[in-house]
Design a protein around this motif. Structure first.
Motif, mmCIF file in Angstrom:
data_model
loop_
_atom_site.group_PDB
_atom_site.id
_atom_site.type_symbol
_atom_site.label_atom_id
_atom_site.label_comp_id
_atom_site.label_asym_id
_atom_site.label_seq_id
_atom_site.Cartn_x
_atom_site.Cartn_y
_atom_site.Cartn_z
ATOM 1 N N MET A 175 0.861 -1.185 0.000
ATOM 2 C CA MET A 175 0.000 0.000 0.000
ATOM 3 C C MET A 175 0.896 1.234 0.000
ATOM 4 N N PRO A 176 0.375 2.367 -0.476
ATOM 5 C CA PRO A 176 1.178 3.598 -0.461
ATOM 6 C C PRO A 176 1.475 4.011 0.975
ATOM 7 N N LEU A 177 2.598 4.688 1.161
ATOM 8 C CA LEU A 177 2.904 5.253 2.474
ATOM 9 C C LEU A 177 1.946 6.410 2.748
ATOM 10 N N PRO A 178 1.562 6.613 4.000
ATOM 11 C CA PRO A 178 0.707 7.769 4.308
ATOM 12 C C PRO A 178 1.500 9.061 4.176
ATOM 13 N N GLU A 179 0.790 10.159 4.075
ATOM 14 C CA GLU A 179 1.435 11.465 4.061
ATOM 15 C C GLU A 179 2.065 11.716 5.434
ATOM 16 N N ALA A 180 3.128 12.491 5.464
ATOM 17 C CA ALA A 180 3.744 12.868 6.739
ATOM 18 C C ALA A 180 2.771 13.763 7.511
ATOM 19 N N PRO A 181 2.834 13.754 8.840
ATOM 20 C CA PRO A 181 1.936 14.612 9.619
ATOM 21 C C PRO A 181 2.222 16.084 9.346
ATOM 22 N N ASN A 182 1.215 16.900 9.519
ATOM 23 C CA ASN A 182 1.334 18.332 9.280
ATOM 24 C C ASN A 182 1.855 19.008 10.555
ATOM 25 N N VAL A 183 3.155 18.827 10.800
ATOM 26 C CA VAL A 183 3.796 19.430 11.974
ATOM 27 C C VAL A 183 5.086 20.098 11.519
ATOM 28 N N GLU A 184 5.595 20.991 12.366
ATOM 29 C CA GLU A 184 6.862 21.643 12.061
ATOM 30 C C GLU A 184 7.996 20.711 12.466
ATOM 31 N N PHE A 185 8.809 20.345 11.496
ATOM 32 C CA PHE A 185 9.951 19.494 11.784
ATOM 33 C C PHE A 185 11.151 20.371 12.106
ATOM 34 N N ARG A 186 11.937 19.972 13.102
ATOM 35 C CA ARG A 186 13.121 20.720 13.505
ATOM 36 C C ARG A 186 14.359 19.875 13.262
ATOM 37 N N PRO A 187 15.460 20.507 12.927
ATOM 38 C CA PRO A 187 16.699 19.747 12.722
ATOM 39 C C PRO A 187 17.162 19.120 14.035
ATOM 40 N N LEU A 188 17.938 18.044 13.913
ATOM 41 C CA LEU A 188 18.486 17.381 15.088
ATOM 42 C C LEU A 188 19.889 17.884 15.373
ATOM 43 N N ASP A 189 20.205 18.016 16.655
ATOM 44 C CA ASP A 189 21.550 18.350 17.085
ATOM 45 C C ASP A 189 22.433 17.132 16.821
ATOM 46 N N ALA A 190 23.551 17.308 16.130
ATOM 47 C CA ALA A 190 24.418 16.193 15.749
ATOM 48 C C ALA A 190 24.989 15.472 16.966
ATOM 49 N N ALA A 191 25.262 16.176 18.038
ATOM 50 C CA ALA A 191 25.880 15.555 19.212
ATOM 51 C C ALA A 191 24.876 14.767 20.051
ATOM 52 N N SER A 192 23.666 15.289 20.213
ATOM 53 C CA SER A 192 22.696 14.657 21.115
ATOM 54 C C SER A 192 21.572 13.924 20.399
ATOM 55 N N SER A 193 21.403 14.177 19.099
ATOM 56 C CA SER A 193 20.293 13.618 18.314
ATOM 57 C C SER A 193 18.938 14.074 18.839
ATOM 58 N N ARG A 194 18.918 15.232 19.505
ATOM 59 C CA ARG A 194 17.662 15.803 19.981
ATOM 60 C C ARG A 194 17.296 16.989 19.106
ATOM 61 N N PRO A 195 16.001 17.306 19.006
ATOM 62 C CA PRO A 195 15.606 18.465 18.195
ATOM 63 C C PRO A 195 16.235 19.752 18.704
ATOM 64 N N VAL A 196 16.671 20.598 17.775
ATOM 65 C CA VAL A 196 17.256 21.886 18.103
ATOM 66 C C VAL A 196 16.104 22.837 18.458
ATOM 67 N N GLU A 197 16.204 23.502 19.589
ATOM 68 C CA GLU A 197 15.172 24.436 20.007
ATOM 69 C C GLU A 197 15.216 25.677 19.102
ATOM 70 N N PRO A 198 14.050 26.222 18.719
ATOM 71 C CA PRO A 198 14.024 27.406 17.880
ATOM 72 C C PRO A 198 14.838 28.553 18.490
ATOM 73 N N GLY A 199 15.629 29.239 17.687
ATOM 74 C CA GLY A 199 16.418 30.374 18.129
ATOM 75 C C GLY A 199 17.775 30.004 18.701
ATOM 76 N N THR A 200 18.074 28.690 18.827
ATOM 77 C CA THR A 200 19.366 28.285 19.389
ATOM 78 C C THR A 200 20.305 27.693 18.346
ATOM 79 N N GLU A 201 19.816 27.560 17.124
ATOM 80 C CA GLU A 201 20.673 26.957 16.097
ATOM 81 C C GLU A 201 21.743 27.947 15.662
ATOM 82 N N GLY A 202 22.873 27.361 15.228
ATOM 83 C CA GLY A 202 23.938 28.138 14.614
ATOM 84 C C GLY A 202 24.869 28.756 15.539
#
Length: 97
Positions: free
Chosen positions: A70-97
Motif C-alpha cells: 500500500m502507499p505510504l501515508p502522508e507525513a503529519p502536518n507538523v513543524e519538523f526541527r533539525p536534530l543536534d548532531a551531538a545529542s540527536s535531539r531536536p534543536v530548540e528554535p532560536g538556538t541553532e547556529g
C-alpha cells in the motif's frame, strides 16, 4: 473463535484493503509492504539486484517475499526541527547556529 488477527487466519484476510504485490509501482517509489511472514517493511523496487525489492534500513542481504503493498501515508502536518548532531535531539528554535 477466529479473528482477523488470529495467526491461523489466511494472509489475504489479515491484509484486507491492501493490493497484491504484482500491482506495486516499480519506479523506485517507497511503499509499505507485508511479507509472507506477516512483517511490514518500507521498500522500493530496483531491478539491478537479484532481489529487486529494496528494504529501507535493512542491515543485511536477506531476501524477503512480499505478498501485498500500500502507499505510504502522508507525513503529519507538523513543524519538523533539525536534530543536534551531538545529542540527536531536536534543536530548540532560536538556538541553532
Amino acid at each position: 473463535m477466529s479473528t482477523s488477527h488470529d495467526s491461523a487466519a489466511p494472509l489475504e484476510r489479515q491484509v484486507r484493503g491492501w493490493d497484491s504485490i504484482e500491482t506495486a509501482p516499480k519506479d523506485g517509489t517507497e511503499i509499505l509492504c507485508v511479507s509472507a511472514t506477516g512483517n511490514m517493511y518500507v521498500v522500493s523496487y530496483d531491478d539491478i539486484f537479484a532481489a529487486p525489492w529494496r528494504v529501507m534500513n535493512d542491515c543485511g542481504f536477506r531476501e524477503h517475499v512480499f505478498t501485498h503493498w500500500m502507499p505510504l501515508p502522508e507525513a503529519p502536518n507538523v513543524e519538523f526541527r533539525p536534530l543536534d548532531a551531538a545529542s540527536s535531539r531536536p534543536v530548540e528554535p532560536g538556538t541553532e547556529g
